[in-house]
Design a protein around this motif. Structure first.
Motif: not given
Length: 343
Positions: A145-147, A190-192, A217-218, A211-215
């Motif tokens: 996925d390019p996303n 973080k969201e897209d 990132f969705k 950690y990244y969820k804590h920071k």
């Protein structure tokens, strides 16, 4: 009651040769709250020493991280004991792609502050709030996925010999170094974007995903079982293999071949090579990549200086080391001014 290993590596190697038995190389981890790591550590050592288990195991308040070698004939006994520990029952055991009777030569069970050193001091961070685990097929779909941004959570010397196509491979020495770097590089997404991570067996990604969820990132994902389990699923299910090269492992084998691609080069001459060795000079012991030609030319050493030291008698070498601290290179992985072709 024996609580520590009493045999040298040489003595154990001889016993393994004499036994001539097949052994399985395994790894597993589990984040869990362990109230008394020292007591749990002793319990493990006593039981596993009796089962002739060898390996390197870290225990901490946050859980357990283990790489093991188990006699094939005693695997069922090992598994019964393993499943009898309430927070380990049903935990996945990563079985090595390539087995070696001497992958480990001692049983070392150590209590640590953390099972994965992260340098974090944030009481609001909960390591159990992890990202979404995905199998090999879902992982392949996601990274197509390019996303998606695919990140290798391992260190530079690991990704140098093998990694997934298109992955971001941070040039870091430790896991703790990568956390802030990756967050800074990806802070605008973080969201897209889908943040997809992988490592050897999953333990570093588990902590990183939390950690990244804590920071903030969705959409955070991790490869379930890491490269070890991915390689197994790809073979069993006949999936497209998107990993190239070798998977670095932390035992005497040093790596498992996933594909025939050689993506690294000898650090001394620049020829295609992906074989990690340690410098034969015991005062150096630098980990680096060396081809067979350079190994012969340099007497398995990383530099002319080490070659000259290594040619001395044991007593002469011992005298040179007397009163000196260990060389920094002993703890370095593939970084030294003497290596002309280190990327």
């Amino acid at each position: 009651m024996q609580l520590y290993n009493k045999l040298s590596a040489q003595e154990r190697a001889q016993l393994l040769d004499d036994a001539g038995e097949d052994r399985l190389t395994l790894s597993f981890y589990q984040y869990a709250k362990i109230g008394n790591p020292e007591l749990f550590r002793n319990h493990l050592f006593v039981a596993w020493d009796q089962l002739e288990v060898l390996g390197r195991i870290y225990v901490a308040n946050e859980g357990i991280n283990a790489q093991l070698s188990v006699p094939a004939t005693r695997f069922n006994e090992f598994k019964n004991f393993f499943d009898g520990i309430f927070f380990l029952e049903g935990v996945r055991l990563n079985v090595a792609i390539e087995h070696d009777t001497k992958s480990f030569l001692k049983l070392k069970v150590k209590v640590r502050d953390k099972i994965v050193a992260d340098g974090l001091n944030d009481e609001t961070f909960d390591v159990t709030q992890k990202g979404v685990h995905v199998d090999a097929q879902k992982f392949n779909d996601l990274i197509s996925d390019p996303n998606t941004v695919l990140v290798d959570m391992r260190n530079h010397y690991e990704s140098e010999i093998g990694h997934f196509k298109g992955a971001v491979t941070p040039d870091v020495d430790t896991f703790r170094d990568s956390l802030d770097i990756i967050e800074e590089d990806l802070k605008e997404h973080k969201e897209d974007k889908n943040l997809v991570m992988y490592c050897t067996g999953g333990i570093r990604c588990e902590k990183a995903s939390a950690y990244y969820k804590h920071k903030g990132f969705k959409n955070v994902f991790q490869l379930e079982g890491g490269i070890i389990e991915y390689a197994r699923q790809v073979e069993n299910l006949q999936l497209e293999n998107k990993f190239i090269g070798k998977n670095f492992v932390f035992d005497h084998r040093r790596a498992e071949k996933i594909t025939d691609d050689v993506i690294a080069k000898c650090h001394q001459c620049g020829e295609a090579c992906d074989t990690h060795v340690n410098c034969d000079n015991e005062a150096c012991h630098l980990l680096f990549i060396q081809c067979t030609s350079c190994a012969e030319k340099m007497d398995n050493c990383c530099s002319q200086e080490c070659k000259e030291v290594n040619a001395l008698s044991y007593e002469e070498q011992k005298a040179l080391r007397k009163g000196k601290h260990n060389s920094n290179k002993i703890f370095k992985k593939g970084r030294s001014e003497v290596l002309k072709f280190k990327i």
